[in-house]
Motif scaffolding. Structure first.
Motif, PDB file in Angstrom:
ATOM      1  N   LYS A 174       0.889  -1.158   0.000  1.00 24.19           N
ATOM      2  CA  LYS A 174       0.000   0.000   0.000  1.00 24.19           C
ATOM      3  C   LYS A 174       0.927   1.207   0.000  1.00 24.19           C
ATOM      4  N   ASN A 175       0.999   1.871  -1.138  1.00 23.11           N
ATOM      5  CA  ASN A 175       2.028   2.898  -1.300  1.00 23.11           C
ATOM      6  C   ASN A 175       1.565   4.267  -0.813  1.00 23.11           C
ATOM      7  N   TYR A 176       2.252   4.792   0.144  1.00 24.10           N
ATOM      8  CA  TYR A 176       2.071   6.205   0.479  1.00 24.10           C
ATOM      9  C   TYR A 176       3.275   6.670   1.260  1.00 24.10           C
ATOM     10  N   PHE A 177       3.554   7.949   1.129  1.00 21.80           N
ATOM     11  CA  PHE A 177       4.734   8.480   1.801  1.00 21.80           C
ATOM     12  C   PHE A 177       4.345   9.030   3.153  1.00 21.80           C
ATOM     13  N   TYR A 178       5.062   8.613   4.169  1.00 18.27           N
ATOM     14  CA  TYR A 178       4.855   9.148   5.499  1.00 18.27           C
ATOM     15  C   TYR A 178       6.172   8.965   6.227  1.00 18.27           C
ATOM     16  N   PRO A 179       6.685   9.995   6.891  1.00 20.45           N
ATOM     17  CA  PRO A 179       8.036   9.873   7.455  1.00 20.45           C
ATOM     18  C   PRO A 179       8.182   8.751   8.488  1.00 20.45           C
ATOM     19  N   ASP A 180       7.053   8.332   9.113  1.00 20.07           N
ATOM     20  CA  ASP A 180       7.202   7.272  10.116  1.00 20.07           C
ATOM     21  C   ASP A 180       7.108   5.877   9.492  1.00 20.07           C
ATOM     22  N   MET A 181       7.160   5.821   8.145  1.00 20.08           N
ATOM     23  CA  MET A 181       7.102   4.532   7.466  1.00 20.08           C
ATOM     24  C   MET A 181       8.215   4.510   6.409  1.00 20.08           C
ATOM     25  N   PRO A 182       9.417   4.099   6.808  1.00 19.28           N
ATOM     26  CA  PRO A 182      10.587   4.368   5.963  1.00 19.28           C
ATOM     27  C   PRO A 182      10.612   3.624   4.634  1.00 19.28           C
ATOM     28  N   LYS A 183       9.820   2.574   4.448  1.00 14.83           N
ATOM     29  CA  LYS A 183       9.810   1.885   3.152  1.00 14.83           C
ATOM     30  C   LYS A 183       9.050   2.681   2.095  1.00 14.83           C
ATOM     31  N   ASN A 184       8.221   3.651   2.560  1.00 16.22           N
ATOM     32  CA  ASN A 184       7.305   4.393   1.682  1.00 16.22           C
ATOM     33  C   ASN A 184       6.136   3.551   1.197  1.00 16.22           C
ATOM     34  N   PHE A 185       5.990   2.365   1.767  1.00 12.68           N
ATOM     35  CA  PHE A 185       4.748   1.604   1.570  1.00 12.68           C
ATOM     36  C   PHE A 185       4.540   0.783   2.827  1.00 12.68           C
ATOM     37  N   GLN A 186       3.294   0.460   3.042  1.00 10.77           N
ATOM     38  CA  GLN A 186       2.963  -0.399   4.171  1.00 10.77           C
ATOM     39  C   GLN A 186       2.677  -1.776   3.595  1.00 10.77           C
ATOM     40  N   THR A 187       3.272  -2.815   4.181  1.00  7.04           N
ATOM     41  CA  THR A 187       2.945  -4.156   3.726  1.00  7.04           C
ATOM     42  C   THR A 187       1.647  -4.551   4.407  1.00  7.04           C
ATOM     43  N   SER A 188       0.633  -4.802   3.572  1.00  9.65           N
ATOM     44  CA  SER A 188      -0.713  -5.021   4.068  1.00  9.65           C
ATOM     45  C   SER A 188      -1.329  -6.145   3.235  1.00  9.65           C
ATOM     46  N   GLN A 189      -2.636  -6.293   3.334  1.00  5.10           N
ATOM     47  CA  GLN A 189      -3.330  -7.187   2.407  1.00  5.10           C
ATOM     48  C   GLN A 189      -4.430  -6.367   1.773  1.00  5.10           C
ATOM     49  N   TYR A 190      -4.757  -6.668   0.543  1.00  6.79           N
ATOM     50  CA  TYR A 190      -5.746  -5.845  -0.136  1.00  6.79           C
ATOM     51  C   TYR A 190      -6.973  -6.672  -0.492  1.00  6.79           C
ATOM     52  N   ASP A 191      -6.992  -7.233  -1.701  1.00  3.46           N
ATOM     53  CA  ASP A 191      -8.190  -7.965  -2.119  1.00  3.46           C
ATOM     54  C   ASP A 191      -8.097  -9.455  -1.775  1.00  3.46           C
TER      55      ASP A 191
END
Ligand code: ADP
Ligand code: MG
Ligand code: ZN
Length: 501
Positions: free
Chosen positions: A93-110
């Protein structure tokens, strides 16, 4: 809506609109290590002391799935009557946020690990079935602290500090299907659902689910539609609501706010909102991203998760007694009515009472203290009884002192007050405040003699068989001993002295 607009009353709002809710609950799992690396999850370490190349998102680092986290996710899914995917993947799940250094969160989607279940909750004696859309695995973000500004927000701050210890801690997100038809019970159903889910998570032993520590947090979606309309209205999503009471208040406020906007011909913007504990209102956050803004795609660095049916059945066999079944069992053990049990549940006092009984107290005494003095105190502080600075063991000790006749109820309340004020264990408070019952019969006897001498009329009535005025004599003795006598014993002694039985 401007701040000068008068908010429509709750009753008026419901007279015109039906609320639709959706609750998204994040639970931090209590695993020893993070979701995709071996870093410790222990809370409270030095900032950035529990990090590695993987959870810091350094180039070339590769994630590995935490088996215990998957197991917990499956158990949660099963407890929520969900289907368990035969095969599913993680997604970025791609989004930029300084507290998430990969620039994406590993999540589940569909392809969530668990989907299509339900949780039954009881509200006002009636069972509500809340549909569960899905429960999926993801990871937590780090924590940022903005220094120098007045508000603690990034705006106006001189600089920001980042702590990545929390980054990568396993989270399970549980999302309900739209909850329709709740009417004026909506806020209460939302609260009951989160409470039931919390109890279930605790019973599973996968997390302590302490909302005040952020181990469990709720995003509350709400929309309104005019009576009779099928199509849902536009929703708002109030983020990170972190107590049961706040869930109820946030939904209630949003119902009133939406109704006010809609009835004035305005439109509701799909946005996130922040809830404010102090005045129970919400304010706008950011305009909600659509799924496509996140550019989800399957995580290429992780293998799919394909739990065998044997494993799923093994895990099903580990499910605990359901919270609703447990409540029925405790109710029978304690010999109390549905109504009394519901009061304990509403006060969030069931576990505290179980633990107080386990520490040696009678269930009646345990109930009395947790529902009375302690519930009142928790209410004043605006916290759950479980969050009070007193332990079940300490409450059991107070009950034991009362049972042994060393404290009366009035003194016991003062002991509890002392424990809550941080004065130490019950025995230490008794010692420091000098709260022992006056059981020295000599001292009591003198106080009783004084009372008898001072109230000749009362004495005459008592001697002639009218026991009504005994209370006045007891009152005088209690006053003389500054409340530190055992009233039942005083009564016995007075009657003995007057030769009445
Ligand atoms: P997002 O990730 O955008 O928050 P999710 O699908 O994860 O979306 O969660 C949305 C939640 O809100 C779900 O619980 C869903 O059932 C609920 N929901 C969806 N549409 C509405 C609506 N119009 N009004 C109220 N709740 C809604
Ligand atoms: Mg969501
Ligand atoms: Zn790590």
């Amino acid at each position: 809506m401007t701040s000068t607009t008068e908010l429509m009353s709750y009753e008026e709002a419901l007279a015109s609109y039906d609320p639709v809710m959706g609750l998204e609950v994040h639970v931090e799992l209590g695993t020893n290590t993070k979701m995709f690396c071996g870093c410790s999850t222990v809370f409270g370490g030095e900032p950035n002391s529990q990090v590695c190349p993987t959870c810091l998102g350094l180039p070339g680092a590769l994630p590995v799935v935490n088996r215990t986290a998957v197991e917990s996710a499956i158990r949660i899914g099963l407890a929520l009557n969900c289907e368990i995917a035969e095969w599913c993947r993680f997604a970025r799940k791609n989004y930029f946020y300084p507290d998430m250094p990969k620039n994406f969160q590993t999540s589940q989607y569909d392809e969530p690990i668990a989907f299509d279940g339900y949780l039954d909750v009881e509200v006002q004696g009636k069972t509500w079935r809340v549909g569960i859309e899905r429960a999926h695995m993801e990871e937590d973000t780090g924590k940022s602290t903005h220094v120098g500004g007045a508000t603690g927000r990034i705006h106006g701050a001189d600089y920001s500090l980042l702590d990545y210890n929390r980054c990568g801690i396993p989270l399970i997100e549980i999302v309900t299907k739209p909850i329709e038809g709740a009417g004026d019970l909506a806020p209460e159903i939302a609260k009951a659902y989160v409470a039931e889910l919390r109890d279930l998570i605790k019973a599973l032993g996968v997390s302590e689910a302490r909302m005040e520590l952020g181990q469990m947090r709720c995003d509350a979606n709400l929309s309104l539609r005019p009576h009779g309309r099928e199509k849902f209205g536009t929703r708002s999503e109030t983020k990170n609501v972190n107590s049961l009471r706040s869930v109820e208040r946030a939904i209630r406020f949003e119902i009133q706010r939406h109704a006010t906007v809609l009835s004035e011909g305005g439109t509701i913007v799909q946005e996130t909102r922040h809830f404010h504990e102090d005045d129970g209102t919400t304010t706008a956050g950011r305009v909600k991203e659509e799924a496509e803004d996140y550019r989800y795609f399957p995580e290429p660095d992780l293998v799919p998760v394909a739990p065998t049916r044997e494993w799923v059945e093994e895990l099903r066999a580990t499910l605990p007694e359901k919270p609703s079944v447990r409540r029925k069992r405790l109710q029978t053990e304690w010999g109390i009515s549905d109504f009394d049990m519901q009061s304990l549940v509403n006060a969030g006092a069931v576990d505290a009472i179980v633990e107080t009984v386990a520490a040696g107290a009678d269930s009646d005494a345990a109930r009395k203290w947790w529902l009375g003095e302690l519930a009142r105190n928790a209410n004043e502080r605006g916290v759950e009884v479980g969050a009070l600075p007193i332990t079940p063991v300490q409450v059991a000790r107070v009950a034991a002192l009362v049972k042994a006749g060393e404290l009366n109820d009035k003194l016991a309340r003062q002991v509890i007050e002392g424990v809550l004020a941080g004065e130490g264990d019950p025995d230490a408070v008794v010692e420091k405040r000098g709260l022992k019952v006056v059981s020295d019969e000599g001292a009591l006897g003198a106080a009783i003699d004084d009372a008898i001498a001072a109230q000749a009329d009362a004495v005459a009535k008592i001697k002639s068989g009218n026991l009504g005025p005994v209370g006045a004599l007891i009152g005088a003795v209690m006053k003389a001993t500054r409340g530190q006598a055992d009233a039942a014993r005083v009564r016995e002694l007075i009657l003995e002295k007057l030769g009445v039985s």
